[in-house]
Design a protein around this motif. Structure first.
Motif, PDB file in Angstrom:
ATOM      1  N   ALA A 166       0.750  -1.119  -0.211  1.00  0.00           N
ATOM      2  CA  ALA A 166      -0.070   0.129  -0.080  1.00  0.00           C
ATOM      3  C   ALA A 166       0.906   1.373  -0.017  1.00  0.00           C
ATOM      4  CB  ALA A 166      -0.894  -0.109   1.204  1.00  0.00           C
ATOM      5  N   TRP A 167       1.913   1.243   0.871  1.00  0.00           N
ATOM      6  CA  TRP A 167       2.741   2.444   0.815  1.00  0.00           C
ATOM      7  C   TRP A 167       3.590   2.581  -0.357  1.00  0.00           C
ATOM      8  CZ3 TRP A 167       1.823   6.377   3.691  1.00  0.00           C
ATOM      9  CH2 TRP A 167       1.320   6.172   4.940  1.00  0.00           C
ATOM     10  N   ALA A 168       3.887   1.622  -0.847  1.00  0.00           N
ATOM     11  CA  ALA A 168       4.500   1.641  -2.307  1.00  0.00           C
ATOM     12  C   ALA A 168       3.847   2.225  -3.442  1.00  0.00           C
ATOM     13  CB  ALA A 168       5.054   0.126  -2.706  1.00  0.00           C
ATOM     14  N   LEU A 169       2.471   1.769  -3.463  1.00  0.00           N
ATOM     15  CA  LEU A 169       1.541   2.408  -4.263  1.00  0.00           C
ATOM     16  C   LEU A 169       1.351   3.815  -4.098  1.00  0.00           C
ATOM     17  CD1 LEU A 169      -1.259  -0.549  -4.282  1.00  0.00           C
ATOM     18  CD2 LEU A 169       0.031   0.201  -6.425  1.00  0.00           C
ATOM     19  N   ILE A 170       1.243   4.351  -2.865  1.00  0.00           N
ATOM     20  CA  ILE A 170       0.919   5.660  -2.509  1.00  0.00           C
ATOM     21  C   ILE A 170       2.006   6.529  -3.010  1.00  0.00           C
ATOM     22  CG2 ILE A 170       0.673   7.339  -0.792  1.00  0.00           C
ATOM     23  CD1 ILE A 170      -0.873   5.006   0.656  1.00  0.00           C
ATOM     24  N   ILE A 171       3.401   6.050  -2.414  1.00  0.00           N
ATOM     25  CA  ILE A 171       4.604   6.697  -2.738  1.00  0.00           C
ATOM     26  C   ILE A 171       4.997   6.658  -4.531  1.00  0.00           C
ATOM     27  CG2 ILE A 171       7.007   6.806  -2.461  1.00  0.00           C
ATOM     28  CD1 ILE A 171       6.460   5.666   0.197  1.00  0.00           C
ATOM     29  N   GLY A 172       4.720   5.653  -4.952  1.00  0.00           N
ATOM     30  CA  GLY A 172       5.002   5.485  -6.454  1.00  0.00           C
ATOM     31  C   GLY A 172       3.697   6.523  -7.153  1.00  0.00           C
ATOM     32  N   GLY A 173       2.799   6.643  -6.684  1.00  0.00           N
ATOM     33  CA  GLY A 173       1.646   7.650  -7.189  1.00  0.00           C
ATOM     34  C   GLY A 173       1.906   8.863  -7.177  1.00  0.00           C
ATOM     35  N   ILE A 174       2.603   9.296  -6.039  1.00  0.00           N
ATOM     36  CA  ILE A 174       3.126  10.841  -5.661  1.00  0.00           C
ATOM     37  C   ILE A 174       4.159  10.962  -6.820  1.00  0.00           C
ATOM     38  CG2 ILE A 174       4.180  12.312  -4.230  1.00  0.00           C
ATOM     39  CD1 ILE A 174       2.446  10.888  -1.926  1.00  0.00           C
ATOM     40  N   TRP A 175       5.026   9.887  -6.850  1.00  0.00           N
ATOM     41  CA  TRP A 175       6.336  10.148  -7.641  1.00  0.00           C
ATOM     42  C   TRP A 175       5.898  10.293  -9.311  1.00  0.00           C
ATOM     43  CZ3 TRP A 175      11.693   9.696  -8.622  1.00  0.00           C
ATOM     44  CH2 TRP A 175      12.210   9.118  -9.859  1.00  0.00           C
ATOM     45  N   MET A 176       4.984   9.546  -9.455  1.00  0.00           N
ATOM     46  CA  MET A 176       4.679   9.697 -10.831  1.00  0.00           C
ATOM     47  C   MET A 176       4.201  11.118 -11.206  1.00  0.00           C
ATOM     48  SD  MET A 176       2.643   5.923 -11.433  1.00  0.00           S
ATOM     49  CE  MET A 176       1.794   6.498 -12.686  1.00  0.00           C
ATOM     50  N   ILE A 177       3.350  11.382 -10.364  1.00  0.00           N
ATOM     51  CA  ILE A 177       2.615  13.060 -10.478  1.00  0.00           C
ATOM     52  C   ILE A 177       3.970  14.202 -10.652  1.00  0.00           C
ATOM     53  CG2 ILE A 177       1.462  15.289  -9.364  1.00  0.00           C
ATOM     54  CD1 ILE A 177      -0.511  12.778  -8.282  1.00  0.00           C
ATOM     55  N   PHE A 178       4.737  13.926  -9.600  1.00  0.00           N
ATOM     56  CA  PHE A 178       6.000  14.799  -9.773  1.00  0.00           C
ATOM     57  C   PHE A 178       6.863  14.528 -11.088  1.00  0.00           C
ATOM     58  CE2 PHE A 178      10.720  15.098  -9.200  1.00  0.00           C
ATOM     59  CZ  PHE A 178      10.744  16.292  -8.853  1.00  0.00           C
ATOM     60  N   ALA A 179       6.891  13.356 -11.522  1.00  0.00           N
ATOM     61  CA  ALA A 179       7.713  13.126 -12.685  1.00  0.00           C
ATOM     62  C   ALA A 179       6.969  13.769 -13.903  1.00  0.00           C
ATOM     63  CB  ALA A 179       7.960  11.570 -12.964  1.00  0.00           C
ATOM     64  N   GLU A 180       5.761  13.615 -14.036  1.00  0.00           N
ATOM     65  CA  GLU A 180       5.239  14.233 -15.106  1.00  0.00           C
ATOM     66  C   GLU A 180       5.263  15.937 -15.174  1.00  0.00           C
ATOM     67  OE1 GLU A 180       3.683  13.221 -17.690  1.00  0.00           O
ATOM     68  OE2 GLU A 180       2.279  11.463 -17.460  1.00  0.00           O
ATOM     69  N   TRP A 181       5.134  16.374 -13.799  1.00  0.00           N
ATOM     70  CA  TRP A 181       5.241  17.882 -13.630  1.00  0.00           C
ATOM     71  C   TRP A 181       6.607  18.171 -14.159  1.00  0.00           C
ATOM     72  CZ3 TRP A 181       8.763  20.347 -10.393  1.00  0.00           C
ATOM     73  CH2 TRP A 181       8.438  21.757 -10.225  1.00  0.00           C
ATOM     74  N   ALA A 182       7.599  17.545 -13.623  1.00  0.00           N
ATOM     75  CA  ALA A 182       9.180  17.899 -14.028  1.00  0.00           C
ATOM     76  C   ALA A 182       9.379  17.690 -15.625  1.00  0.00           C
ATOM     77  CB  ALA A 182       9.804  16.831 -13.115  1.00  0.00           C
ATOM     78  N   ALA A 183       8.828  16.459 -15.970  1.00  0.00           N
ATOM     79  CA  ALA A 183       8.990  16.260 -17.510  1.00  0.00           C
ATOM     80  C   ALA A 183       8.479  17.426 -18.375  1.00  0.00           C
ATOM     81  CB  ALA A 183       8.685  15.052 -17.962  1.00  0.00           C
ATOM     82  N   ALA A 184       7.224  17.929 -18.101  1.00  0.00           N
ATOM     83  CA  ALA A 184       6.677  18.985 -18.711  1.00  0.00           C
ATOM     84  C   ALA A 184       7.451  20.083 -18.689  1.00  0.00           C
ATOM     85  CB  ALA A 184       5.348  19.108 -18.206  1.00  0.00           C
ATOM     86  N   ARG A 185       8.171  20.440 -17.900  1.00  0.00           N
ATOM     87  CA  ARG A 185       9.229  21.561 -17.926  1.00  0.00           C
ATOM     88  C   ARG A 185      10.320  21.537 -18.709  1.00  0.00           C
ATOM     89  NH1 ARG A 185       5.284  21.869 -15.081  1.00  0.00           N
ATOM     90  NH2 ARG A 185       4.539  23.633 -13.814  1.00  0.00           N
ATOM     91  N   ARG A 186      10.506  20.299 -18.944  1.00  0.00           N
ATOM     92  CA  ARG A 186      12.035  20.047 -19.942  1.00  0.00           C
ATOM     93  C   ARG A 186      11.605  20.065 -21.358  1.00  0.00           C
ATOM     94  NH1 ARG A 186      16.006  16.999 -17.450  1.00  0.00           N
ATOM     95  NH2 ARG A 186      15.647  16.454 -15.384  1.00  0.00           N
TER      96      ARG A 186
END
Length: 265
Positions: free
Chosen positions: A109-129
């Motif tokens: 469960a914690w891996a799912l939650i942390i991974g979901g937050i990580w995915m949102i951050f990665a999308e946000w960061a990639a959009a600025r590249r």
């Protein structure tokens, strides 16, 4: 009833193996109600999903193999091989050290939650590249490491970890990052499946298997994974991965709640 359970587990594996939502996490939860499956069963249904992706990318794989003289093909192939070798060496080291987390609901469960937050951050960061489809050696190295991390932490998602590491490391194009992650996953998962299957056979674990149920699960997993990956590749051309991230976070909190009230272990 056992055949119905095999079909259900084959569907779950086929949908979740290459979508960034964690096949291991979903299978662990499914087995809470459907009963634990043998290591051989889990290997076989995973092999079905790998076969589906191999079929989808057969032209690309053949092009890399036959177009070895082309510098771009050769460079891409070397990076695939490099990422695979990093995974293989580190994976064997992790196995030798015996490091693995318990496969129960809370860490998943914690891996799912942390991974979901990580995915949102990665999308946000990639959009600025600046948009880039180029696979660098840094991307290849980090993808190789990400596969090992995903293997150690149930619920992380191998595809999710590798795709978003690639996006953060410079391959901001979702389709290019996904293709490299999936192509690296093909030899990695075949090797891991073969290693686990040989070990299981050597230990006598395959002697009492219901091979009909295994065959059904394999076919179902292959067909469903083929459809799921085809859909995903079309979806990400014009959509972000945000919906998968939100799903992971919601599922993670639901699992934590179910574990707290004793519905699952």
């Amino acid at each position: 009833m056992d055949y119905i359970n095999s079909i259900i587990l084959g569907i779950i594996e086929g949908i979740t193996e290459f979508l960034p939502i964690s096949s291991t996490g979903h299978l662990i939860i499914a087995e809470q109600w459907l009963g634990a499956r043998s290591e051989t069963f889990n290997i076989v249904i995973q092999a079905g999903a790998i076969l589906a992706v191999t079929i989808i990318y057969w032209r690309r794989l053949l092009d890399l193999l036959l177009g070895w003289r082309d510098p771009q093909n050769r460079d891409y192939a070397f990076k695939l091989i490099g990422a695979f070798l990093i995974t293989a060496v580190l994976g064997l080291l992790v196995k030798k050290l015996g490091f693995e987390l318990p496969e129960n609901a809370t860490p998943v469960a914690w891996a799912l939650i942390i991974g979901g937050i990580w995915m949102i951050f990665a999308e946000w960061a990639a959009a600025r590249r600046p948009p880039s489809s180029h696979i660098t050696w840094l991307v290849a190295i980090l993808v190789g490491i990400a596969q090992v991390v995903a293997g150690v932490f149930p619920g992380t998602s191998r595809s999710g970890a590798t795709i978003f590491v690639a996006m953060l490391a410079g391959t901001a194009n979702r389709a290019a990052a996904t293709e490299f992650a999936f192509l690296v996953g093909i030899p990695t998962m075949y090797a891991a499946s073969a290693f686990s299957l040989l070990k299981t056979v050597k230990d006598g674990g395959a002697a009492n298997e219901d091979w009909t149920a295994l065959g059904i699960a394999f076919v179902v997993s292959t067909v469903v994974a083929f459809v799921a990956v085809k859909w995903l590749l079309a979806y990400i051309r014009s959509n972000r991965f945000t919906v998968f991230a939100i799903y992971r976070i919601i599922l993670g909190f639901v699992l934590l709640g179910m574990a707290m009230v004793g519905m699952i272990s």
